[in-house]
Enzyme design. Structure first.
Site, PDB file in Angstrom:
ATOM      1  N   HIS A   1       0.801  -1.235   0.000  1.00  0.00           N
ATOM      2  CA  HIS A   1       0.000   0.000   0.000  1.00  0.00           C
ATOM      3  C   HIS A   1       0.828   1.276   0.000  1.00  0.00           C
ATOM      4  CE1 HIS A   1      -3.980  -1.820   0.845  1.00  0.00           C
ATOM      5  NE2 HIS A   1      -3.274  -2.740   1.465  1.00  0.00           N
TER       6      HIS A   1
ATOM      7  N   THR B   1      -8.553   6.705  -1.940  1.00  0.00           N
ATOM      8  CA  THR B   1      -9.907   6.177  -2.105  1.00  0.00           C
ATOM      9  C   THR B   1     -10.936   7.281  -1.841  1.00  0.00           C
ATOM     10  OG1 THR B   1      -9.619   5.304   0.130  1.00  0.00           O
ATOM     11  CG2 THR B   1      -9.520   3.723  -1.667  1.00  0.00           C
TER      12      THR B   1
ATOM     13  N   LYS C   1      -8.162  13.676   4.613  1.00  0.00           N
ATOM     14  CA  LYS C   1      -7.248  12.540   4.598  1.00  0.00           C
ATOM     15  C   LYS C   1      -6.258  12.744   5.739  1.00  0.00           C
ATOM     16  CE  LYS C   1      -6.291  13.818   0.286  1.00  0.00           C
ATOM     17  NZ  LYS C   1      -6.493  12.612  -0.446  1.00  0.00           N
ATOM     18  N   ARG C   2      -5.470  11.700   6.047  1.00  0.00           N
ATOM     19  CA  ARG C   2      -4.456  11.873   7.078  1.00  0.00           C
ATOM     20  C   ARG C   2      -3.506  13.010   6.700  1.00  0.00           C
ATOM     21  NH1 ARG C   2      -3.870   8.045  11.207  1.00  0.00           N
ATOM     22  NH2 ARG C   2      -2.131   9.356  11.865  1.00  0.00           N
TER      23      ARG C   2
ATOM     24  N   LYS D   1       0.979  14.312   1.063  1.00  0.00           N
ATOM     25  CA  LYS D   1      -0.407  14.591   0.636  1.00  0.00           C
ATOM     26  C   LYS D   1      -0.605  16.095   0.400  1.00  0.00           C
ATOM     27  CE  LYS D   1      -2.237  10.597   3.213  1.00  0.00           C
ATOM     28  NZ  LYS D   1      -2.917   9.708   2.257  1.00  0.00           N
TER      29      LYS D   1
ATOM     30  N   LYS E   1     -14.571   8.402  -3.769  1.00  0.00           N
ATOM     31  CA  LYS E   1     -15.850   8.683  -3.089  1.00  0.00           C
ATOM     32  C   LYS E   1     -16.366  10.064  -3.467  1.00  0.00           C
ATOM     33  CE  LYS E   1     -14.124   5.959   0.735  1.00  0.00           C
ATOM     34  NZ  LYS E   1     -13.324   6.052   1.971  1.00  0.00           N
TER      35      LYS E   1
HETATM   36  C1  NBG Z   1      -2.572   3.727   1.955  1.00  0.00           C
HETATM   37  C2  NBG Z   1      -2.182   4.623   0.794  1.00  0.00           C
HETATM   38  C3  NBG Z   1      -3.406   5.096   0.029  1.00  0.00           C
HETATM   39  C4  NBG Z   1      -4.256   3.900  -0.366  1.00  0.00           C
HETATM   40  C5  NBG Z   1      -4.571   3.074   0.859  1.00  0.00           C
HETATM   41  C6  NBG Z   1      -5.348   1.829   0.511  1.00  0.00           C
HETATM   42  C7  NBG Z   1      -1.134   2.985   3.787  1.00  0.00           C
HETATM   43  C8  NBG Z   1       0.150   2.328   4.184  1.00  0.00           C
HETATM   44  N1  NBG Z   1      -1.354   3.154   2.507  1.00  0.00           N
HETATM   45  O1  NBG Z   1      -3.016   5.793  -1.122  1.00  0.00           O
HETATM   46  O2  NBG Z   1      -1.448   5.714   1.271  1.00  0.00           O
HETATM   47  O3  NBG Z   1      -5.443   4.323  -0.971  1.00  0.00           O
HETATM   48  O4  NBG Z   1      -3.379   2.650   1.489  1.00  0.00           O
HETATM   49  O5  NBG Z   1      -4.695   1.068  -0.443  1.00  0.00           O
HETATM   50  O6  NBG Z   1      -1.908   3.320   4.645  1.00  0.00           O
END
Ligand code: NBG
Length: 822
Positions: free
Chosen positions: A364, A664, A556-557, A562, A668
Site C-alpha cells: 500500500h 480512495t 485525509k491523514r 499529501k 468517493k
Molecule cells: C494507503 C495509501 C493510500 C491507499 C490506501 C489503501 C497505507 C500504508 N497506505 O493511497 O497511502 O489508498 O493505502 O490502499 O496506509
C-alpha cells in the site's frame, strides 16, 4: 398472494416496532417512558440483529456444507465506522425502520448519531479493508476478516487554540450491540522463551519452542452483512488477555521483566491502535500485536480446516487463501511454517509449498519509512523460533533463486536478503512477504508499475508473474446509497435500483449531462447536501459559511506528501490577492479540511495549527467580503466523511506524483459529483481516464518529471526567488500576522519548504496548482458547464466499485467460487 421465500426480508413495520419495544424492555431493561436515545438505538440494533444472526447462521451452515475455498483477510486495521445505517441498508430495512421509529416518535438518523465510530484503523488502508469485507459478503464469497479488537481505536482529535490534542477513543465503553464474544474459540499464544532441538525415537530432529509466556486471544465477531442480506460473513477481532500459564523455570532462567509487568503487557497488546499509518513505531509491543493476531488467526484457520479434513493437509492450499493487508501481518508466513513443520510434522518442502500457495500480499505504499523492519535481537527475544524459520527461508531463497540468477553477486544478495546487515541487523518484512507469497499486488496501475520498477525490480525478474495490480475501490452502498440518499433516489429513478450492485449502470446517466432539467435536479441535491453541511460546520466549529460558495474539500491523514501545506499556501495566496484587490474576481470559496496528524509527527501538527490560525484571520476579515473561508473540521472520521463527501464541489487530491499509492477518498468524492483537482498520481490517473481529463483539473509534475527534477537536484529557493507570490506567502509565516504578538509560530512550515529541501516539491507545483484553481473557478461560474462535469464524474465511477476490486482479486489472485446462501 405469493408465499415469501426464506431469504425475503421478513419484517414489516409493525413487527419491527414490536421487536424494538420488546428489546427495549427485555434486552435494555428500560421502558418507553424512561429510555434514552442511546437505549432506543441499542434496542433497534438488537431488533435488527435478530435478522442478522439468522442469516449468519444460515451462511455458516452453507459454507460448512459446501466446504469451498475461503479467503482470510488479515489486516491490523478495519475502519468500520458506524454499522447501524449500513446494516439496515444492506438488509433493505432502512425505510421500514425509519417509518417504524417515526411511529414511535423517534428519528432514525438521530439514533444513528448515538453510535460511536468503530475507528479501528488510521485511514485508507483500514477503510479499504472495511469496503472489501462488505463487497465479499455482497458477492457471496466465503470470507473472514481477521484483526485486532483494540480497546481504543484511533485517538479522538480535539482542537484547542488551533492545536491538535489527542484524547483516547473509547468506542465500546458502554457496549457495542454489533459484536458477539466467542469464548468457545479462545486461543493461547506463546511468546518469548527458547528453542530446543530434540531427537525423536525415529531419529529425526525436531524443534520445540518452550514459550516464556502465553497470552489468551479472545475472539469478538462482528457480522458483515452483504447487500441484499443473503450472505452474512464475520469480521473476527482478537482481544488479548493474560493467561494463567506462567513458566517459572523459563522466567527464572531468562531473568525477564517482573511478572506484574508481563501481566499488564498481556492486556496491553490489544489496548491501542498505533496512530501511525506510514511510519514505523519501532516498538516491541507492535511486533507482539502483529504476532498475536496472526497466530490467533492461523490457529483459528487450522481448527476449521481440521474439522473438515483432519490431519490431511493435501487440500489445505486448495481450501485456504490468506491475504496480507500490507506488511503488518507478514509474521503469519513463518507462523504457518512453524505450525506445519513443528506441530504437524510436515517436511519443510511440503510445508513451504503450502505456504507459498496460501499467501498473497498487498503493498500500500512506496514510502521507505513505512516498509517495516524489525531488529533481529527483538525477534530473538520475542519469537526465537520464527527467527530460525526466517533464516531458513532466507538461505533457501538466496541459494535456490538468487545465486543461480546472479552467480556470485553479493550486492544483489544483500539487497534481496530478508536480513538487512548493519550495526543493528534487521528483518525486512517486505522482502519476506514477497518471497513467501504467490502474488503481490499494488493498489492502482501507476503504483503497481512503481512497485515493479522501483521497489521490487529483482523480485519481478525472479518471478515475472508474481507482481500484479488490483486497483482499489469503495463500496457504493455506504458511499452513495447510505450517505447521499437524495442522489441515490435520483439514480433509482433514472437507471433503476440495481446500481448499488452494478455501479457501471450509472454510465447511462452521461447522456443526461447536458440536459438542463437533469442538471437542475442534480445540482439541487448537491445544494441540499451543502446546506446540511453548513449546519454541521456551524455546530462543530461555530463558523458561518454559505452554501452559495464552492465547497473545496481535502480530507485525509495529514502527511507532507499529501500536501495539505500546498493547499494552505494557495489559500494564503488567494487571501493576499483579495487584500490587494477586494474585487479580485473569484467565486466565493470555502476550503474545508479534515485530518488527523500522527501524535509524534511534529510538522504535521504544525500544519494543522497553521491552517487553524490562517482560518481565524481569514474568516474574521471583513475586507474580503466573505469571499474566502477556511474550515478545519475536528476529529475527522468515517461518520464525518459521510457528511462531507456528498457536499463536496471540489475534491483535493494533490499528492506529489509517485507518492499516493491510490487514494480512495478521491473515488468517493467523484462518485458524489465532486470535481477533482489533482496530480497524475495513484488512482487519480484512472479517475481522469474514466471521467475524461477535461472533467478534472489535473495539474503538476508527473511521476517521471518528479524523478527527473529530483535527479537534477531540486532547489526550492529557485522557486522562492522566481515567484514573488510564493516568496510573499512564505515570508508571511515568519510574521505575527496570523498569530498576533507571537511571530515565528508558523515558521517551521517555511523552514521545511526551504531549508528542509521541500521533499515533496510543493513549491515546484505551486504555480500549476494555482492555475488549476483558476480553471475550477471559471468552470464554476458557468453553472451548466459545472453541472455537466459533476454529473459526468459521478456517472463514470463504476470502475471504482469495491465489488470490481474483489472480482479482480478473485480472478487474479484468490481463485474463489461464490457460494450462494439459500
Ligand atoms: C494507503 C495509501 C493510500 C491507499 C490506501 C489503501 C497505507 C500504508 N497506505 O493511497 O497511502 O489508498 O493505502 O490502499 O496506509
Amino acid at each position: 398472494m405469493a408465499t415469501k421465500k426464506k431469504t425475503d426480508i421478513l419484517l414489516d413495520k409493525e413487527q419491527l416496532k414490536a421487536s424494538i419495544i420488546r428489546h427495549l424492555r427485555s434486552t435494555l431493561g428500560t421502558s418507553e417512558e424512561k429510555a434514552s436515545q442511546e437505549s432506543w438505538w441499542k434496542a433497534t440494533a438488537a431488533a435488527v440483529n435478530e435478522q442478522v444472526y439468522e442469516r449468519l447462521t444460515r451462511t455458516q451452515q452453507t459454507h460448512l456444507k459446501q466446504d469451498t475455498r475461503a479467503i482470510h483477510y488479515l489486516s491490523a486495521e478495519f475502519l468500520m465506522g458506524r454499522l447501524t445505517s449500513n446494516n439496515l441498508h444492506n438488509l433493505s430495512l432502512y425505510k421500514v425502520c425509519d417509518e417504524a421509529l417515526a411511529d414511535l416518535g423517534l428519528n432514525l438518523s438521530d439514533l444513528c448519531e448515538c453510535e460511536p465510530d468503530m475507528a479501528l484503523g488510521n485511514g485508507g488502508l483500514g477503510r479499504l479493508a472495511a469496503c472489501f469485507i462488505d463487497s465479499l459478503a455482497t458477492l457471496s464469497y466465503p470470507a473472514i476478516g481477521y484483526g485486532i479488537h483494540y480497546e481504543h481505536g484511533l485517538f479522538r482529535q480535539e482542537i484547542q487554540d488551533g492545536r491538535q490534542i489527542e484524547r483516547p477513543d473509547s468506542w465500546r465503553e458502554y457496549g457495542n450491540p454489533w459484536e458477539i464474544c466467542r469464548p468457545e474459540s479462545v486461543q493461547e499464544i506463546p511468546l518469548y522463551g527458547y528453542v530446543e532441538t530434540v531427537f525423536c525415537d525415529d531419529g529425526h530432529m525436531k524443534k520445540v519452542w518452550h514459550a516464556g509466556r502465553k497470552i489468551k486471544g479472545v475472539p469478538w465477531d462482528i457480522p458483515v452483512v452483504g447487500f441484499g442480506g443473503h450472505t452474512v460473513n464475520i469480521l473476527r477481532l482478537w482481544e488479548s488477555r493474560a493467561s494463567e500459564f506462567f513458566d517459572w523455570d523459563v522466567f527464572n532462567a531468562g531473568g525477564y521483566l517482573d511478572s506484574q509487568a508481563e501481566k499488564a503487557q498481556a492486556e496491553t497488546i490489544s489496548k491501542v491502535l498505533y496512530p501511525n499509518d506510514e511510519t514505523e513505531a519501532g516498538k516491541e509491543l507492535r511486533l507482539i500485536q502483529q504476532y498475536f493476531f496472526c497466530a490467533c488467526s492461523i490457529k483459528d484457520i487450522m481448527r476449521r480446516y481440521k474439522r473438515a479434513h483432519g490431519n490431511d493437509f493435501s487440500h489445505f492450499a486448495d481450501q485456504i487463501a490468506i491475504q496480507l493487508n500490507d506488511t503488518h501481518p507478514t509474521i503469519a508466513i513463518p507462523e504457518l511454517m512453524r505450525v506445519l513443520v513443528d506441530e504437524e510434522d510436515l517436511q519443510w518442502e511440503k510445508a513451504w509449498d503450502i505456504c507459498y500457495r496460501v499467501f498473497a500480499y498487498t503493498n500500500h505504499t512506496l514510502l521507505p519509512e513505512a516498509l517495516e523492519k524489525w531488529a533481529v535481537y527483538l525477534f530473538e527475544r520475542v519469537l526465537p523460533r520464527h527467527l530460525e524459520i526466517i533464516y531458513e527461508i532466507n538461505s533457501r531463497f538466496l541459494s535456490e533463486k538468487v545465486e543461480p540468477m546472479w552467480p556470485g553477486n553479493d550486492a544483489i544478495k544483500a539487497k534481496l536478503s530478508i536480513i538487512e546487515e548493519g550495526d543493528v541487523r534487521k528483518v525486512r518484512m517486505g522482502n519476506l512477504c514477497v518471497i513467501g507469497s504467490n502474488k503481490v499486488n499494488g493498489v492502482a496501475e501507476v503504483h503497481s508499475r512503481l512497485v515493479k520498477e522501483d521497489l521490487f525490480p529483482e523480485f519481478d525478474q525472479i518471478w515475472p508473474d508474481k507482481l500484479c495490480n488490483v486497483t482499489n475501490g469503495v463500496t457504493p452502498r455506504r458511499w452513495l446509497l447510505a450517505c447521499n440518499p437524495e442522489l441515490a433516489a435520483l439514480y433509482d429513478e433514472v437507471v433503476g435500483k440495481e446500481w448499488p450492485l452494478k455501479l457501471d449502470l450509472l454510465r447511462s446517466v452521461v447522456k443526461f449531462a447536458d440536459d438542463k432539467a437533469f442538471q437542475k435536479q442534480f445540482m439541487t441535491i448537491k445544494r441540499h447536501n451543502k446546506e446540511k453541511l453548513v449546519e454541521v460546520i456551524k455546530a462543530e466549529t461555530g463558523i458561518d459559511v454559505s452554501a452559495e460558495a464552492i465547497f473545496d474539500i481535502q480530507i485525509k491523514r495529514l502527511h507532507e506528501y499529501k500536501r495539505q501545506q500546498l493547499n494552505l499556501l494557495h489559500i494564503m495566496a488567494l487571501y493576499r490577492r483579495l487584500l490587494a484587490d477586494p474585487d479580485y474576481d473569484m467565486h466565493p470559496r470555502v476550503f474545508i479540511f479534515g485530518s488527523k496528524a500522527a501524535p509524534g509527527y511534529k510538522l504535521a501538527k504544525d500544519i494543522i495549527y497553521a491552517i487553524n490560525k490562517v482560518a481565524e484571520r481569514v474568516n474574521n476579515d471583513v475586507r474580503i467580503k466573505g469571499k474566502l473561508k477556511v474550515v478545519f473540521m475536528p476529529n475527522y472520521r468515517v461518520s464525518l466523511a459521510e457528511k462531507l463527501i456528498p457536499a463536496a464541489d471540489v475534491s483535493e487530491q494533490i499528492s506529489t506524483a509517485g507518492y499516493e499509492a491510490s487514494g480512495t477518498g478521491n473515488m468517493k468524492m467523484a462518485l458524489n459529483g465532486a470535481i477533482t483537482i489533482g496530480t497524475l498520481d495513484g488512482a487519480n490517473i484512472e479517475i481522469a481516464e474514466e471521467a475524461g481529463e477535461e472533467n478534472c483539473a489535473i495539474f503538476g509534475l508527473t511521476v517521471d518529471e518528479v524523478k527527473a527534477l529530483k535527479a537534477r537536484g531540486y532547489n526550492p529557493y529557485d522557486f522562492y526567488y522566481a515567484n514573488s507570490e510564493i516568496k510573499a506567502v512564505l515570508d508571511w509565516f515568519d510574521t505575527d500576522y496570523f498569530t498576533p504578538g507571537r511571530p515565528g509560530e508558523l515558521s517551521s512550515i517555511k523552514r521545511a519548504l526551504l531549508d528542509g529541501g521541500d521533499t515533496y516539491l510543493a513549491l515546484a507545483d505551486f504555480a500549476a496548482y494555482s492555475e488549476a484553481h483558476r480553471k475550477i473557478d471559471t468552470w464554476y461560474c458557468d453553472p451548466s458547464l459545472w453541472a455537466k462535469k459533476a454529473i459526468i464524474n459521478s456517472a463514470t465511477m463504476g470502475k471504482f466499485n469495491s465489488d470490481r476490486s474483489i472480482e479482480d482479486y478473485v480472478a487474479r489472485i484468490w481463485g474463489l467460487k461464490s457460494c450462494k446462501v439459500g
